[in-house]
Design a protein around this motif. Structure first.
Motif, mmCIF file in Angstrom:
data_model
loop_
_atom_site.group_PDB
_atom_site.id
_atom_site.type_symbol
_atom_site.label_atom_id
_atom_site.label_comp_id
_atom_site.label_asym_id
_atom_site.label_seq_id
_atom_site.Cartn_x
_atom_site.Cartn_y
_atom_site.Cartn_z
ATOM 1 N N THR A 138 1.016 -1.150 -0.015
ATOM 2 C CA THR A 138 0.021 -0.029 -0.072
ATOM 3 C C THR A 138 0.741 1.305 0.025
ATOM 4 O OG1 THR A 138 -1.581 -1.232 1.178
ATOM 5 C CG2 THR A 138 -1.936 0.902 1.130
ATOM 6 N N TYR A 139 1.856 1.284 0.803
ATOM 7 C CA TYR A 139 2.684 2.452 0.933
ATOM 8 C C TYR A 139 3.490 2.913 -0.524
ATOM 9 C CZ TYR A 139 6.018 6.008 2.705
ATOM 10 O OH TYR A 139 6.507 7.132 2.862
ATOM 11 N N ARG A 140 3.790 1.892 -1.158
ATOM 12 C CA ARG A 140 4.203 2.466 -2.547
ATOM 13 C C ARG A 140 3.255 3.076 -3.311
ATOM 14 N NH1 ARG A 140 9.506 -0.691 -3.197
ATOM 15 N NH2 ARG A 140 9.952 -1.292 -1.021
ATOM 16 N N LEU A 141 1.867 2.643 -3.323
ATOM 17 C CA LEU A 141 0.759 3.308 -4.131
ATOM 18 C C LEU A 141 0.661 4.720 -3.610
ATOM 19 C CD1 LEU A 141 -1.841 0.428 -4.416
ATOM 20 C CD2 LEU A 141 -0.659 1.506 -6.211
ATOM 21 N N VAL A 142 0.723 4.796 -2.309
ATOM 22 C CA VAL A 142 0.541 6.144 -1.651
ATOM 23 C C VAL A 142 1.557 7.137 -2.344
ATOM 24 C CG1 VAL A 142 0.540 7.640 0.628
ATOM 25 C CG2 VAL A 142 -0.620 5.298 0.065
ATOM 26 N N VAL A 143 3.009 6.288 -2.107
ATOM 27 C CA VAL A 143 4.011 7.534 -2.846
ATOM 28 C C VAL A 143 3.731 7.951 -4.252
ATOM 29 C CG1 VAL A 143 6.412 7.408 -3.417
ATOM 30 C CG2 VAL A 143 5.838 6.303 -1.143
ATOM 31 N N VAL A 144 3.441 6.957 -5.042
ATOM 32 C CA VAL A 144 3.045 7.293 -6.444
ATOM 33 C C VAL A 144 1.998 8.337 -6.425
ATOM 34 C CG1 VAL A 144 2.113 6.356 -8.384
ATOM 35 C CG2 VAL A 144 3.672 4.972 -7.244
ATOM 36 N N VAL A 145 0.801 8.340 -5.622
ATOM 37 C CA VAL A 145 -0.191 9.084 -5.576
ATOM 38 C C VAL A 145 0.277 10.558 -5.357
ATOM 39 C CG1 VAL A 145 -2.097 9.854 -4.437
ATOM 40 C CG2 VAL A 145 -1.866 7.416 -5.379
#
Lengths: 286, 246, 318
Positions: A138-145
């Motif tokens: 999840t965290y990586r998705l958040v970073v992309v966002v």
């Protein structure tokens, strides 16, 4: 299948971090014609400040804000009181930023020691997200966002605000901007501060992925340089596209050919320089 | 006989603004051509396109029959082209002699010699001194450029170009900024240029320039408005229009 | 001036007779750094191209020499020319890429290329042994003479440094060198005069890379050990600091600058382990307070003291 999906996400996350780093570098170069070699050190300083901030208040986003404020302020002071005295001497300014990078790097070593310090991912982002039955970190998705939102905000800043209009005028033609009364020297400080703050926040946000360690600056600076050379200096779109290209090449290179990941980084850069020395989206040659 | 310089449909725009807009002109070998036109007519842009300092958007440039519009500047120079600049760009810290030597090296294989000391190449220095002598500056040979007068610098510019014994010489306002006496000196110097050298000159000083030129080209907004002999151009109503307004 | 040169030469030749081993080794290190900095000065001082990646040539030639010996068992007499040749070819390739840009673009590309090599040295452990570095090396034995003693190696290095500086001085003093300085001062004018600016710069880049590779060989012979730090930005920056501190575009400046950097590094880091910080501060101080470097600074001062006119380029060119 899982491998490709996860590596793609890792690539996107690294690309996002690189954008936070190189957007500021590119803006500073575009406006001030300085290759700010302190930028890798700004990023690392941000990560370490995040480490300390998290010890005081356990909230990563507040820590990122702290990183942005401290590094941004440092950048503003550096521009206002040191770099400015070398106005017009671009080479001197670049060498000065190199010297400052060495100083910051060693200061971090003194303050935070030589061992890598992991940065905790916030609890609520630790559980992988299930999309179509596949678990995504999840965290990586958040970073992309975060990176995409930052890109959008920067675009709005540049295209829709008075400040952005002034910066664009300065990038296009410095003398003209001065002549029509744009406070160019104030712009320099603002842009340098903004670039540093972005790098500082990027450092904290990158913490859970990269962790804090001596040499993080030297690892990040060349990636930022390659991004900017690829994308073209002074171009935000170039920084965004370049960041994701480098994110992908580096992540997949590391996963598939761990020994030679760095050599693979050469290839897109050489390719672009050979055919378009100004970079993909660059108007000015560096 | 092939023309010394044959420019066809040459165009160049800066950010949408055309600085050269389909310029065509023919200069015969040995001719003295004067290019005139108001400020911003595209005269220096034309020179920069001919020398390769700028890349044209369209059009062709032939030097003595050879298409050069895709060649880099230094290759065009090897075809026998030389130029002087409107704004003086000499090597300010070096001596007059050294400036001429750099020019001679540009057309000599000696420039690739990376071992024998420069000053052992006596023939270079002899030729450089001769070139300075020709413009009357030999006594100042050892002075740095930064220490000589503006008029002398102009003469060094011309000496550098002449030292290469060019087949085509482009002179960008050789008389600009000179005093009356200096202008006479430079004018005399220009008169001594041999007929083997074709001369194309941009000049504002009509009194001096007009009687040198055999043909005149009038540029305006990046296009050729009038071309012909001196009397033809002066008599043409379009010339009057360009210079005096409607 | 000429007699001063003879005195320096005499002192250098006689040095191992009266100086202790520590100092002899120290001077050997200065010689190596002097070749390295002087080769960089060809670019920075004479071509006007500031490279931040010169460690590439020192590091790659040193790694190659070590690797050829350790992995393939190739002796020094063959590994040295191979290392020099391969590194020089690499310089040709890097130069071709970096010279597509100029100014700060050139600086950024050289820095990025050398950082990639540095990262490679850490990661490609099959070849470089990663962070542990390559050890177990020997010094060559030219004509059967052992170079293991401090003074023998000193004389070997002295000969190489004399040849290297002599060759670079010849290069600068040649017609090609004159054209090179021209491309530094007025590149556009030079191409209008018929000079191929990019090729002039490229040849200089390759030549600088070659002498950087020579310093790399001496480096590996001296230390008998190589680590990825030899390819680091710090190493490139030390050389650049030597060039700028001494005075770029002069022959003596980078030698003096390199000596200062080596001395600082040896003495100060013996007391405080803060070399990077010190390097940073010296950089800042030089850029802010002595941008011309020591040699031109002192020369100007000397001219003022003796009341002479500042020497013109005529004197330095002839």
């Amino acid at each position: 299948m899982q491998f490709w999906v996860i590596q793609t996400l890792n690539s996107l996350a690294l690309g996002g971090l690189l954008f936070l780093l190189s957007a500021g570098f590119s803006l500073i170069f575009g406006l001030m014609r300085i290759a700010n070699l302190t930028h890798g050190a700004f990023f690392m300083l941000g990560t370490y400040i995040g480490v300390s901030a998290l010890r005081v208040f356990p909230n990563l986003w507040l820590a990122a804000l702290a990183g942005a404020v401290v590094v941004g302020l440092f950048g503003a002071l550096l521009e206002r009181f040191v770099l400015r005295s070398l106005g017009g001497n671009a080479l001197g300014q670049v060498l000065l930023t190199l010297g400052v990078a060495f100083i910051i790097s060693d200061l971090c070593l003194i303050v935070w020691g030589g061992d890598p310090i992991p940065v905790q991912t916030p609890d609520y982002l630790r559980k992988p997200m299930l999309i179509a039955g596949l678990p995504f970190p999840t965290y990586r998705l958040v970073v992309v966002v975060i990176a995409l939102v930052t890109a959008l905000l920067l675009w709005l800043l540049m295209e829709r605000t008075r400040l952005g209009a002034m910066i664009r005028a300065g990038v296009d033609d410095m003398q003209m901007a001065r002549a029509v009364g744009i406070p160019v020297s104030k712009l320099f400080t603002i842009v340098f501060c903004l670039g540093a703050a972005l790098a500082g926040a990027g450092g904290v946000i990158g913490g859970p992925i990269l962790s804090a360690y001596p040499g993080l600056d030297a690892d990040m600076l060349p990636l930022a340089l390659i991004v900017v050379i690829l994308g073209g200096v002074g171009s935000l779109v170039g920084a965004l596209v370049g960041s994701f290209i480098v994110g992908f090449v580096y992540t997949f290179g590391t996963a598939l050919l761990p020994d030679l990941a760095y050599v693979i980084l050469f290839l897109p850069m050489i390719f672009v320089i050979a055919f378009k020395p100004t970079g993909l989206f660059g108007k000015v040659s560096a | 006989m092939t023309a010394a310089l044959e420019v066809t449909g040459l165009s160049k725009a800066f950010g949408g603004l055309p600085a050269a807009n389909g310029i065509s002109l023919n200069v015969e070998a040995g001719e003295r051509r004067l290019i005139i036109g108001p400020n911003g007519a595209g005269k220096t842009t034309l020179f920069n396109l001919i020398t390769g300092d700028l890349r044209p958007d369209a059009g062709s440039i032939r030097l003595f029959g050879e298409e050069v519009s895709r060649l880099p500047t230094h290759r065009r120079t090897q075809h026998g082209m030389a130029r002087t600049y409107q704004i003086i760009t000499l090597f300010a810290r070096d001596t007059l002699l050294h400036n001429i030597v750099l020019s001679l090296l540009g057309r000599s294989r000696t420039r690739w010699d990376a071992f024998r000391p420069l000053e052992r190449h006596r023939e270079l220095f002899d030729r450089a001194r001769a070139a300075l002598e020709r413009v009357g500056l030999e006594p100042l040979a050892q002075r740095p450029i930064s220490e000589v007068s503006y008029g002398d610098k102009r003469r060094v510019e011309i000496a550098m170009a002449l030292a290469q014994e060019p087949r085509l010489l482009l002179l960008d306002e050789p008389l600009a900024g000179l005093s009356r006496e200096e202008r006479v000196t430079v004018k005399k110097l220009l008169d001594t240029i041999p007929r083997e050298t074709t001369v194309v000159m941009i000049e504002h000083d009509m009194d001096t320039a007009l009687d040198m030129a055999e043909r005149i080209t009038l540029l305006h907004y990046g296009t050729v408005i009038v071309e012909g002999t001196r009397s033809e151009v002066v008599a043409d109503p379009k010339t009057r229009e360009v210079y005096l307004g409607h | 001036m000429r007699s001063a040169r003879w005195i320096v030469a005499l002192v250098l030749v006689a040095l191992p007779q009266f100086a202790g081993e520590f100092y002899v080794n120290l001077i050997s290190q200065i010689f190596i750094a002097a070749i390295f900095a002087s080769s960089l000065n060809l670019l920075v001082g004479y071509a006007g191209l500031t490279s931040l990646g010169h460690a590439s040539y020192l590091g790659v030639s040193a790694y190659l020499s070590a690797w050829l010996y350790l992995k393939l068992g190739i002796g020094h007499w063959l590994s040295a020319p191979i290392a020099l040749a391969v590194t020089t070819v690499m310089a040709g390739f890097f130069g071709w890429i970096a010279l597509r840009a100029s100014g700060l673009g050139f600086l950024m590309i050289t820095l990025a290329l050398s950082q990639v090599l540095w990262g490679l040295a850490y990661r490609w452990s099959a070849v470089t042994n990663g962070d542990n570095g390559l050890s177990g090396l020997t010094r060559p034995q030219p004509f059967g003479l052992s170079l293991d003693s401090a003074s023998a190696f000193y004389y070997f290095t002295l000969i190489v440094v004399a040849v290297a500086i002599g060759m670079m001085a010849k290069f600068i003093g040649s017609p090609f060198g004159a054209a090179l300085k021209g491309t530094r001062d007025q590149p556009r004018r030079m191409s209008a005069l018929g000079h191929d600016v990019r090729r002039v710069r490229w040849i200089t880049f390759v030549y600088a890379g070659f002498w950087g590779a020579v310093s790399g060989l001496l480096y590996i012979y001296y230390h008998k050990y190589i680590h990825p730090t030899s390819l680091s930005l710090t190493n490139s920056a030390e050389a650049l600091l030597g060039v700028i501190a001494g005075g770029s575009g002069t022959l003596v400046g980078p030698i003096i600058g390199a000596a200062i950097v080596v001395l600082l590094k040896n003495y100060v880091s013996a007391y405080v382990e803060r070399w990077n910080m010190l390097l940073g501060f010296v950089f800042v101080a030089i850029v802010l307070f002595m941008p011309d470097g020591l040699v031109p600074g002192v020369r100007r001062l000397w001219a003022r003291v003796t009341g002479r006119r500042k020497p013109t380029d005529a004197a330095s060119n002839s």
